[in-house]
Design a protein around this motif. Sequence first.
Motif, PDB file in Angstrom:
ATOM      1  N   SER A   1       0.840  -1.176   0.000  1.00  0.00           N
ATOM      2  CA  SER A   1       0.000   0.000   0.000  1.00  0.00           C
ATOM      3  C   SER A   1       0.885   1.238   0.000  1.00  0.00           C
ATOM      4  O   SER A   1       2.036   1.194   0.415  1.00  0.00           O
ATOM      5  CB  SER A   1      -0.933  -0.032   1.196  1.00  0.00           C
ATOM      6  N   GLU A   2       0.333   2.343  -0.429  1.00  0.00           N
ATOM      7  CA  GLU A   2       1.076   3.601  -0.422  1.00  0.00           C
ATOM      8  C   GLU A   2       1.235   4.138   0.990  1.00  0.00           C
ATOM      9  O   GLU A   2       2.182   4.833   1.291  1.00  0.00           O
ATOM     10  CB  GLU A   2       0.359   4.642  -1.297  1.00  0.00           C
ATOM     11  N   GLY A   3       0.299   3.852   1.859  1.00  0.00           N
ATOM     12  CA  GLY A   3       0.354   4.345   3.230  1.00  0.00           C
ATOM     13  C   GLY A   3       0.606   3.227   4.202  1.00  0.00           C
ATOM     14  O   GLY A   3       1.611   2.549   4.155  1.00  0.00           O
ATOM     15  N   GLY A   4      -0.379   2.997   5.072  1.00  0.00           N
ATOM     16  CA  GLY A   4      -0.247   1.945   6.069  1.00  0.00           C
ATOM     17  C   GLY A   4      -0.900   0.661   5.612  1.00  0.00           C
ATOM     18  O   GLY A   4      -1.613   0.619   4.617  1.00  0.00           O
ATOM     19  N   GLY A   5      -0.636  -0.384   6.372  1.00  0.00           N
ATOM     20  CA  GLY A   5      -1.233  -1.680   6.082  1.00  0.00           C
ATOM     21  C   GLY A   5      -2.579  -1.800   6.762  1.00  0.00           C
ATOM     22  O   GLY A   5      -3.295  -0.819   6.931  1.00  0.00           O
ATOM     23  N   GLY A   6      -2.928  -2.995   7.207  1.00  0.00           N
ATOM     24  CA  GLY A   6      -4.217  -3.248   7.836  1.00  0.00           C
ATOM     25  C   GLY A   6      -4.267  -2.757   9.260  1.00  0.00           C
ATOM     26  O   GLY A   6      -3.243  -2.505   9.900  1.00  0.00           O
ATOM     27  N   GLY A   7      -5.476  -2.586   9.758  1.00  0.00           N
ATOM     28  CA  GLY A   7      -5.647  -2.131  11.125  1.00  0.00           C
ATOM     29  C   GLY A   7      -6.701  -2.950  11.845  1.00  0.00           C
ATOM     30  O   GLY A   7      -7.599  -3.526  11.220  1.00  0.00           O
ATOM     31  N   LEU A   8      -6.588  -3.036  13.153  1.00  0.00           N
ATOM     32  CA  LEU A   8      -7.543  -3.749  13.997  1.00  0.00           C
ATOM     33  C   LEU A   8      -8.080  -2.771  15.030  1.00  0.00           C
ATOM     34  O   LEU A   8      -7.314  -2.038  15.653  1.00  0.00           O
ATOM     35  CB  LEU A   8      -6.846  -4.901  14.721  1.00  0.00           C
ATOM     36  N   CYS A  22      -2.867 -17.334  11.667  1.00  0.00           N
ATOM     37  CA  CYS A  22      -2.839 -16.610  10.395  1.00  0.00           C
ATOM     38  C   CYS A  22      -1.420 -16.537   9.857  1.00  0.00           C
ATOM     39  O   CYS A  22      -0.458 -16.535  10.612  1.00  0.00           O
ATOM     40  CB  CYS A  22      -3.373 -15.198  10.566  1.00  0.00           C
ATOM     41  N   VAL A  23      -1.325 -16.443   8.522  1.00  0.00           N
ATOM     42  CA  VAL A  23      -0.049 -16.185   7.855  1.00  0.00           C
ATOM     43  C   VAL A  23      -0.117 -14.777   7.278  1.00  0.00           C
ATOM     44  O   VAL A  23      -1.063 -14.444   6.558  1.00  0.00           O
ATOM     45  CB  VAL A  23       0.214 -17.179   6.699  1.00  0.00           C
ATOM     46  N   PHE A  24       0.884 -13.966   7.601  1.00  0.00           N
ATOM     47  CA  PHE A  24       1.040 -12.643   7.014  1.00  0.00           C
ATOM     48  C   PHE A  24       2.330 -12.705   6.203  1.00  0.00           C
ATOM     49  O   PHE A  24       3.418 -12.698   6.772  1.00  0.00           O
ATOM     50  CB  PHE A  24       1.134 -11.568   8.105  1.00  0.00           C
ATOM     51  N   GLU A  25       2.207 -12.777   4.877  1.00  0.00           N
ATOM     52  CA  GLU A  25       3.382 -13.025   4.047  1.00  0.00           C
ATOM     53  C   GLU A  25       3.370 -12.133   2.817  1.00  0.00           C
ATOM     54  O   GLU A  25       2.353 -11.980   2.144  1.00  0.00           O
ATOM     55  CB  GLU A  25       3.385 -14.492   3.607  1.00  0.00           C
ATOM     56  N   GLY A  26       4.529 -11.494   2.546  1.00  0.00           N
ATOM     57  CA  GLY A  26       4.709 -10.724   1.325  1.00  0.00           C
ATOM     58  C   GLY A  26       3.961  -9.411   1.271  1.00  0.00           C
ATOM     59  O   GLY A  26       3.760  -8.859   0.191  1.00  0.00           O
ATOM     60  N   ASN A  27       3.556  -8.868   2.399  1.00  0.00           N
ATOM     61  CA  ASN A  27       2.862  -7.584   2.412  1.00  0.00           C
ATOM     62  C   ASN A  27       3.858  -6.437   2.361  1.00  0.00           C
ATOM     63  O   ASN A  27       4.943  -6.524   2.934  1.00  0.00           O
ATOM     64  CB  ASN A  27       1.997  -7.462   3.674  1.00  0.00           C
ATOM     65  N   VAL A  28       3.488  -5.351   1.689  1.00  0.00           N
ATOM     66  CA  VAL A  28       4.346  -4.174   1.571  1.00  0.00           C
ATOM     67  C   VAL A  28       3.531  -2.951   1.939  1.00  0.00           C
ATOM     68  O   VAL A  28       2.442  -2.740   1.400  1.00  0.00           O
ATOM     69  CB  VAL A  28       4.892  -4.022   0.131  1.00  0.00           C
ATOM     70  N   ALA A  29       4.048  -2.150   2.857  1.00  0.00           N
ATOM     71  CA  ALA A  29       3.414  -0.884   3.230  1.00  0.00           C
ATOM     72  C   ALA A  29       4.506   0.173   3.316  1.00  0.00           C
ATOM     73  O   ALA A  29       5.556  -0.061   3.918  1.00  0.00           O
ATOM     74  CB  ALA A  29       2.685  -1.011   4.562  1.00  0.00           C
ATOM     75  N   ASN A  30       4.284   1.316   2.722  1.00  0.00           N
ATOM     76  CA  ASN A  30       5.305   2.362   2.712  1.00  0.00           C
ATOM     77  C   ASN A  30       5.409   3.122   4.023  1.00  0.00           C
ATOM     78  O   ASN A  30       6.376   3.840   4.241  1.00  0.00           O
ATOM     79  CB  ASN A  30       5.043   3.351   1.573  1.00  0.00           C
ATOM     80  N   ASN A  50       7.648  -9.756   4.972  1.00  0.00           N
ATOM     81  CA  ASN A  50       6.877  -8.520   4.862  1.00  0.00           C
ATOM     82  C   ASN A  50       7.837  -7.337   4.851  1.00  0.00           C
ATOM     83  O   ASN A  50       8.958  -7.428   5.340  1.00  0.00           O
ATOM     84  CB  ASN A  50       5.909  -8.391   6.045  1.00  0.00           C
ATOM     85  N   SER A  51       7.383  -6.207   4.311  1.00  0.00           N
ATOM     86  CA  SER A  51       8.213  -5.004   4.264  1.00  0.00           C
ATOM     87  C   SER A  51       7.359  -3.804   4.656  1.00  0.00           C
ATOM     88  O   SER A  51       6.184  -3.726   4.300  1.00  0.00           O
ATOM     89  CB  SER A  51       8.751  -4.808   2.837  1.00  0.00           C
ATOM     90  N   TYR A  71       9.981 -13.705  10.764  1.00  0.00           N
ATOM     91  CA  TYR A  71      11.181 -14.107  10.032  1.00  0.00           C
ATOM     92  C   TYR A  71      11.208 -13.487   8.634  1.00  0.00           C
ATOM     93  O   TYR A  71      10.198 -13.457   7.941  1.00  0.00           O
ATOM     94  CB  TYR A  71      11.221 -15.637   9.909  1.00  0.00           C
ATOM     95  N   GLY A  72      12.383 -12.978   8.232  1.00  0.00           N
ATOM     96  CA  GLY A  72      12.584 -12.473   6.877  1.00  0.00           C
ATOM     97  C   GLY A  72      11.889 -11.164   6.579  1.00  0.00           C
ATOM     98  O   GLY A  72      11.701 -10.807   5.422  1.00  0.00           O
ATOM     99  N   ASN A  73      11.496 -10.425   7.588  1.00  0.00           N
ATOM    100  CA  ASN A  73      10.837  -9.140   7.389  1.00  0.00           C
ATOM    101  C   ASN A  73      11.882  -8.037   7.258  1.00  0.00           C
ATOM    102  O   ASN A  73      12.960  -8.121   7.840  1.00  0.00           O
ATOM    103  CB  ASN A  73       9.899  -8.853   8.562  1.00  0.00           C
ATOM    104  N   THR A  74      11.569  -6.993   6.487  1.00  0.00           N
ATOM    105  CA  THR A  74      12.507  -5.892   6.268  1.00  0.00           C
ATOM    106  C   THR A  74      11.776  -4.562   6.339  1.00  0.00           C
ATOM    107  O   THR A  74      10.564  -4.489   6.151  1.00  0.00           O
ATOM    108  CB  THR A  74      13.178  -5.987   4.877  1.00  0.00           C
ATOM    109  N   ASN A  75      12.566  -3.497   6.581  1.00  0.00           N
ATOM    110  CA  ASN A  75      11.977  -2.162   6.474  1.00  0.00           C
ATOM    111  C   ASN A  75      12.238  -1.628   5.066  1.00  0.00           C
ATOM    112  O   ASN A  75      12.885  -2.287   4.245  1.00  0.00           O
ATOM    113  CB  ASN A  75      12.500  -1.235   7.579  1.00  0.00           C
ATOM    114  N   SER A  76      11.742  -0.429   4.771  1.00  0.00           N
ATOM    115  CA  SER A  76      11.835   0.104   3.407  1.00  0.00           C
ATOM    116  C   SER A  76      13.273   0.368   2.975  1.00  0.00           C
ATOM    117  O   SER A  76      13.559   0.435   1.785  1.00  0.00           O
ATOM    118  CB  SER A  76      11.006   1.378   3.276  1.00  0.00           C
TER     119      SER A  76
END
Length: 194
Positions: A1-8, A22-30, A50-51, A71-76
Amino acid sequence: SEGGGGGLSGASPSASFRVVDCVFEGNVANYIGGGALAPGGFVNCTFVNNSWGNYFFQYSYNATNINCVYYGNTNSAGKVCAVNVHTPDDQQTIVFRSCAFGPGKQAGLQYDASCFDVTNPRFAGEPRYAKYYADVPSFAPTAKSPLRGKGLLLDWTDADTDLAGNGRVRDGKADVGCYQGWWDVVPGAMLLLR
């Protein structure tokens, strides 16, 4: 997403959330990967590859995360960050219990003694294991995975299952992540004696 990801969020500040299996995999949020506007936590979830921009997750209330894999998560900027949590006013307590962390675990959060670091979670979908675990979900632990049997036993019953529908407890133990390993395939040589 251009902004944030999901919210609860809950209907009120007293409402809480609990995300399970749940699996959270391959998501990108700026900006921020996700956020919680209610107390609660994640249980037996897998966060992988995720990034995000500034923060992996922002908590506005106290939270406890149990039996999760990061595991395997990165920042921008491409920096490996297993988890990077933000609390807006530094008044929230974020606790991790029996969670597994790849490289880049954030300092200053509350990790109980049952949390552990992993250099390789040995997921069934990794190329070197996939041929042995062809019918097993990609993020399930292999027979020799460090995730096997390291989870906290919660208030599960015989009816409770993982993401694939398998029983949540095996031989009196729970695995970390969204899948409980019910397979005993160990890659290696086979010896046939007659």
